[in-house]
Structure formats: structure tokens, C-alpha cells
Motif scaffolding. Structure first.
Motif, PDB file in Angstrom:
ATOM      1  N   ILE A 101       0.851  -1.189   0.000  1.00 23.38           N
ATOM      2  CA  ILE A 101       0.000   0.000   0.000  1.00 23.38           C
ATOM      3  C   ILE A 101       0.883   1.233   0.000  1.00 23.38           C
ATOM      4  CG2 ILE A 101      -1.793   1.263   1.240  1.00 23.38           C
ATOM      5  CD1 ILE A 101      -2.599  -1.379   2.547  1.00 23.38           C
ATOM      6  N   THR A 102       0.778   2.044  -1.040  1.00 27.27           N
ATOM      7  CA  THR A 102       1.526   3.297  -1.057  1.00 27.27           C
ATOM      8  C   THR A 102       0.780   4.341  -0.235  1.00 27.27           C
ATOM      9  OG1 THR A 102       0.492   4.119  -3.100  1.00 27.27           O
ATOM     10  CG2 THR A 102       2.468   2.752  -3.344  1.00 27.27           C
ATOM     11  N   GLY A 103       1.538   5.230   0.393  1.00 30.71           N
ATOM     12  CA  GLY A 103       0.898   6.177   1.301  1.00 30.71           C
ATOM     13  C   GLY A 103       0.226   5.448   2.443  1.00 30.71           C
ATOM     14  N   GLY A 104       0.873   4.394   2.945  1.00 37.05           N
ATOM     15  CA  GLY A 104       0.241   3.519   3.910  1.00 37.05           C
ATOM     16  C   GLY A 104       0.468   3.873   5.366  1.00 37.05           C
ATOM     17  N   GLY A 105       1.122   4.992   5.624  1.00 37.16           N
ATOM     18  CA  GLY A 105       1.434   5.339   7.001  1.00 37.16           C
ATOM     19  C   GLY A 105       0.378   6.154   7.715  1.00 37.16           C
ATOM     20  N   THR A 106      -0.572   6.709   6.969  1.00 38.42           N
ATOM     21  CA  THR A 106      -1.594   7.571   7.571  1.00 38.42           C
ATOM     22  C   THR A 106      -2.918   7.400   6.831  1.00 38.42           C
ATOM     23  OG1 THR A 106      -1.048   9.442   6.118  1.00 38.42           O
ATOM     24  CG2 THR A 106       0.099   9.338   8.243  1.00 38.42           C
ATOM     25  N   GLY A 107      -3.968   7.922   7.427  1.00 39.62           N
ATOM     26  CA  GLY A 107      -5.260   8.077   6.757  1.00 39.62           C
ATOM     27  C   GLY A 107      -5.836   6.811   6.154  1.00 39.62           C
ATOM     28  N   ILE A 108      -6.337   6.933   4.930  1.00 32.03           N
ATOM     29  CA  ILE A 108      -6.988   5.816   4.248  1.00 32.03           C
ATOM     30  C   ILE A 108      -6.020   4.650   4.077  1.00 32.03           C
ATOM     31  CG2 ILE A 108      -7.994   5.066   2.060  1.00 32.03           C
ATOM     32  CD1 ILE A 108      -9.152   7.907   1.759  1.00 32.03           C
ATOM     33  N   GLY A 138       9.924   8.120   6.993  1.00 39.77           N
ATOM     34  CA  GLY A 138      10.229   6.894   7.686  1.00 39.77           C
ATOM     35  C   GLY A 138       9.722   6.856   9.109  1.00 39.77           C
ATOM     36  N   ASP A 139       9.752   7.992   9.801  1.00 37.77           N
ATOM     37  CA  ASP A 139       9.294   8.005  11.192  1.00 37.77           C
ATOM     38  C   ASP A 139       7.807   7.710  11.292  1.00 37.77           C
ATOM     39  OD1 ASP A 139       8.769  10.432   9.890  1.00 37.77           O
ATOM     40  OD2 ASP A 139       8.802  11.589  11.752  1.00 37.77           O
ATOM     41  N   VAL A 140       7.029   8.227  10.348  1.00 41.56           N
ATOM     42  CA  VAL A 140       5.585   7.977  10.338  1.00 41.56           C
ATOM     43  C   VAL A 140       5.305   6.503  10.057  1.00 41.56           C
ATOM     44  CG1 VAL A 140       3.433   8.484   9.112  1.00 41.56           C
ATOM     45  CG2 VAL A 140       5.011  10.342   9.668  1.00 41.56           C
ATOM     46  N   LEU A 141       6.022   5.930   9.103  1.00 41.55           N
ATOM     47  CA  LEU A 141       5.839   4.519   8.767  1.00 41.55           C
ATOM     48  C   LEU A 141       6.229   3.619   9.931  1.00 41.55           C
ATOM     49  CD1 LEU A 141       7.345   4.572   5.170  1.00 41.55           C
ATOM     50  CD2 LEU A 141       4.918   4.398   5.732  1.00 41.55           C
ATOM     51  N   ALA A 201       6.219   4.328  13.108  1.00 35.34           N
ATOM     52  CA  ALA A 201       5.227   4.446  14.173  1.00 35.34           C
ATOM     53  C   ALA A 201       3.987   3.619  13.850  1.00 35.34           C
ATOM     54  CB  ALA A 201       4.852   5.904  14.395  1.00 35.34           C
ATOM     55  N   ALA A 202       3.559   3.653  12.590  1.00 31.79           N
ATOM     56  CA  ALA A 202       2.383   2.882  12.180  1.00 31.79           C
ATOM     57  C   ALA A 202       2.644   1.384  12.306  1.00 31.79           C
ATOM     58  CB  ALA A 202       1.999   3.233  10.746  1.00 31.79           C
ATOM     59  N   ALA A 203       3.825   0.949  11.862  1.00 32.24           N
ATOM     60  CA  ALA A 203       4.159  -0.475  11.901  1.00 32.24           C
ATOM     61  C   ALA A 203       4.306  -0.974  13.328  1.00 32.24           C
ATOM     62  CB  ALA A 203       5.433  -0.734  11.109  1.00 32.24           C
ATOM     63  N   ALA A 204       4.770  -0.104  14.226  1.00 27.93           N
ATOM     64  CA  ALA A 204       4.965  -0.503  15.623  1.00 27.93           C
ATOM     65  C   ALA A 204       3.646  -0.803  16.312  1.00 27.93           C
ATOM     66  CB  ALA A 204       5.716   0.594  16.374  1.00 27.93           C
ATOM     67  N   ASP A 205       2.578  -0.196  15.824  1.00 25.06           N
ATOM     68  CA  ASP A 205       1.265  -0.355  16.463  1.00 25.06           C
ATOM     69  C   ASP A 205       0.469  -1.543  15.938  1.00 25.06           C
ATOM     70  OD1 ASP A 205       1.662   1.845  18.066  1.00 25.06           O
ATOM     71  OD2 ASP A 205       0.656   3.247  16.716  1.00 25.06           O
ATOM     72  N   THR A 206       0.867  -2.091  14.777  1.00 28.23           N
ATOM     73  CA  THR A 206       0.075  -3.158  14.149  1.00 28.23           C
ATOM     74  C   THR A 206       0.963  -4.293  13.663  1.00 28.23           C
ATOM     75  OG1 THR A 206      -1.547  -1.502  13.377  1.00 28.23           O
ATOM     76  CG2 THR A 206      -1.622  -3.678  12.348  1.00 28.23           C
ATOM     77  N   PRO A 207       0.839  -5.479  14.228  1.00 26.98           N
ATOM     78  CA  PRO A 207       1.593  -6.631  13.727  1.00 26.98           C
ATOM     79  C   PRO A 207       1.244  -6.904  12.267  1.00 26.98           C
ATOM     80  CG  PRO A 207       0.585  -7.122  15.856  1.00 26.98           C
ATOM     81  CD  PRO A 207       0.004  -5.818  15.400  1.00 26.98           C
ATOM     82  N   GLY A 208       2.242  -7.270  11.486  1.00 28.68           N
ATOM     83  CA  GLY A 208       2.013  -7.577  10.080  1.00 28.68           C
ATOM     84  C   GLY A 208       2.263  -6.423   9.142  1.00 28.68           C
ATOM     85  N   HIS A 259       4.881  -3.623   7.545  1.00 30.33           N
ATOM     86  CA  HIS A 259       6.320  -3.522   7.301  1.00 30.33           C
ATOM     87  C   HIS A 259       6.608  -2.208   6.582  1.00 30.33           C
ATOM     88  CE1 HIS A 259       6.615  -7.818   8.305  1.00 30.33           C
ATOM     89  NE2 HIS A 259       5.481  -7.930   7.633  1.00 30.33           N
ATOM     90  N   PRO A 260       7.350  -1.298   7.205  1.00 31.65           N
ATOM     91  CA  PRO A 260       7.586   0.019   6.610  1.00 31.65           C
ATOM     92  C   PRO A 260       8.619  -0.015   5.492  1.00 31.65           C
ATOM     93  CG  PRO A 260       8.746  -0.155   8.697  1.00 31.65           C
ATOM     94  CD  PRO A 260       7.956  -1.417   8.550  1.00 31.65           C
ATOM     95  N   LEU A 261       8.392   0.810   4.477  1.00 29.27           N
ATOM     96  CA  LEU A 261       9.321   0.942   3.355  1.00 29.27           C
ATOM     97  C   LEU A 261       9.296   2.384   2.868  1.00 29.27           C
ATOM     98  CD1 LEU A 261      11.158  -0.259   1.076  1.00 29.27           C
ATOM     99  CD2 LEU A 261       9.046  -0.670  -0.217  1.00 29.27           C
ATOM    100  N   VAL A 262      10.401   3.089   3.026  1.00 34.36           N
ATOM    101  CA  VAL A 262      10.476   4.465   2.533  1.00 34.36           C
ATOM    102  C   VAL A 262      10.575   4.424   1.014  1.00 34.36           C
ATOM    103  CG1 VAL A 262      11.814   6.595   2.525  1.00 34.36           C
ATOM    104  CG2 VAL A 262      11.520   5.311   4.653  1.00 34.36           C
ATOM    105  N   MET A 263       9.630   5.086   0.342  1.00 38.57           N
ATOM    106  CA  MET A 263       9.566   5.046  -1.118  1.00 38.57           C
ATOM    107  C   MET A 263       8.821   6.272  -1.626  1.00 38.57           C
ATOM    108  SD  MET A 263       8.149   1.882  -3.456  1.00 38.57           S
ATOM    109  CE  MET A 263       6.421   2.363  -3.664  1.00 38.57           C
TER     110      MET A 263
END
Length: 255
Positions: A13-20, A42-45, A47-54, A56-60
Motif C-alpha cells: 500500500i503506497t501512502g500507507g502510514g496515515t489516513g486511508i 520513515g518516522d511515520v511509517l 510508528a504505524a508499523a509498531a502499532d500493528t503486527p504484520g 512492514h515500513p518501506l520508505v519510497m
């Protein structure tokens, strides 16, 4: 619906760190998918990954072709072929055609439309090999009817729908489906920023600008990100195989 229905699936999912994007990522992960979430911060990604198992953050950066190619390849190398692809990353900025320059236009297209195409292009081979895939473009009601004061944004979202429809024809009967989610105004940071922008451009109060967006949704309230995610989950789960080439309006009523 079972919690493990998407076990073994890799979603990106692109733009997967916030919102929709984050709401969709959380919904897919809850059903067992391994979900790569991409974005430029990267910091936003993280934080999002730390809260939900499964997750995986990727800066892109979806506006950079090499970045998309290399990023998707790295995700596939780590978690296997992407079979659920959600081109969601985008910007929403209004500017009249008289005030618009080519730099503004090209930035809008690079992120909203080129980024979607590049992401799908990078993920398609794995779907073809698997004989199963779901591509869910996050477009907008602006991709169906146009949004006053935002011709570039409207054009980019119309373009996503054209891309989706063309791909659905190209891969008809292959086990791959392509659909577009077309939400109205969703309660995200983008609406917050647009409220400030509209208020400044129109010379009205913050509350008046916010009310303008709320009134655009037919049921007179902002849409929750999880409502959009519910539609994405439906299109990713068994039973959605015959939904292909469609625009799913999530706007509180007929547009």
C-alpha cells in the motif's frame, strides 16, 4: 469473515502510514496478510508499523521511477510476490487553471497518476505468476465528476480510473481484478490541510470552509477512513472475483 483469510498474501500500500492507506493496511493485516506500507516519511511509517503486527515500513517516493522499482523489488524479495496492490499515495491541492503552472501540474500527475502506474507495473508480474491478484486504486469522487477549483487533481483522479478500466480489460478472466475506490471527503490530514487552504483562498472562516466539505458528502458528514478500508477488504476477500473494472463510490449517496 475469518481472521486468517488473507494468510500468505503480501499486500503493498503506497501512502500507507496515515489516513486511508493506514486504515486499509490495518484491515488487511487483521485478516492475516503481510502488508508493506510505503511513504516518504520513515518516522511515520515506523510508528504505524509498531502499532500493528504484520505491517512492514518501506520508505519510497512514488514520483521517482527508480525508487518505486527498487522499493517494490526489495519488498517482494522480503515477503514474496505482491498479490494485493493498493496505489493510494497522493496529494490533493486546489488551484485554478489561471494560477496553475506546468510545475504544479506535473507534480500532481507524477505523484497521483504516474506513481500509481509505476507501482502496479512493479507488482503485476507476481500476480500473473500466481494467477490471482487484486489492484485497488484509491481515486476520489473527483475522478468521477470533477472538483470545482481543482482541475489538476480531478484530471489525475480521472486518469487513475482510466488506467484501472484499461487494465481490467487487458487482464479479463486472468484471476486479476482492478477496481477503484472513490471516496468523498474523508476525515484525514488532507481534509485538515484543505480546510486551511480553502479558508485562505475564499476569505472565509475555518469552520465555514470545513462545513463546505462536509456538505459535499451526500449524508452531510465526513467519511471515516475505516469505511473506505471496509470496501478495500471486501474487494480483497473471497467472493469478490466478479467485481472488476468498477468504481466504488463511498460518498454517502448517489453522486
Amino acid at each position: 469473515m475469518g481472521e486468517g483469510e488473507l494468510a500468505g498474501r503480501h499486500a503493498l500500500i503506497t501512502g500507507g502510514g496515515t489516513g486511508i492507506g493506514l486504515a486499509i493496511a490495518q484491515g488487511l493485516a487483521a485478516r492475516g496478510a503481510q502488508v508493506t506500507i510505503t511513504g516518504r516519511r520513515g518516522d511515520v511509517l515506523d510508528a504505524a508499523a509498531a502499532d500493528t503486527p504484520g505491517l512492514h515500513p518501506l520508505v519510497m517516493d512514488v514520483a521517482e521511477e527508480a525508487n518505486v522499482t527498487e522499493g517494490c523489488a526489495a519488498a517482494i524479495d522480503s515477503r514474496g510476490p505482491v498479490t494485493i496492490c493498493v496505489p493510494n499515495a497522493g496529494i490533493a491541492e486546489g488551484k485554478s487553471i489561471g494560477r496553475m503552472d506546468l510545475v504544479f501540474w506535473r507534480r500532481m500527475m507524477a505523484i497521483n497518476l504516474d506513481g500509481a502506474m509505476l507501482t502496479v507495473q512493479a507488482c503485476l508480474p507476481g500476480m500473473q505468476d500466481a494467477g490471482w491478484g487484486r489492484v485497488l486504486f484509491v481515486s476520489s469522487i473527483a475522478g468521477l465528476k470533477g472538483l470545482k477549483g481543482a482541475p489538476a487533481y480531478s484530471a489525475s483522479k480521472h486518469g487513475m480510473i482510466g488506467l484501472m478500466r484499461g487494465l481490467s480489460e487487458d487482464f479479463m478472466g486472468s484471476g486479476l481484478t482492478f477496481n477503484a475506490l472513490c471516496p468523498g471527503y474523508v476525515d484525514t490530514d488532507i481534509v485538515t490541510r484543505n480546510t486551511e487552504s480553502i479558508a485562505a483562498r475564499a476569505g472565509i472562516s475555518h469552520d465555514q470552509a470545513h462545513a463546505m466539505m462536509v456538505r459535499t458528502n451526500r449524508h452531510k458528514r465526513l467519511i471515516r477512513p475505516d469505511e473506505v478500508a471496509a470496501a478495500a477488504l471486501w474487494l480483497s476477500l473471497p467472493g469478490s472475483d466478479s467485481v472488476n473494472g468498477q468504481c466504488i463510490e463511498i460518498a454517502g449517496g448517489q453522486m
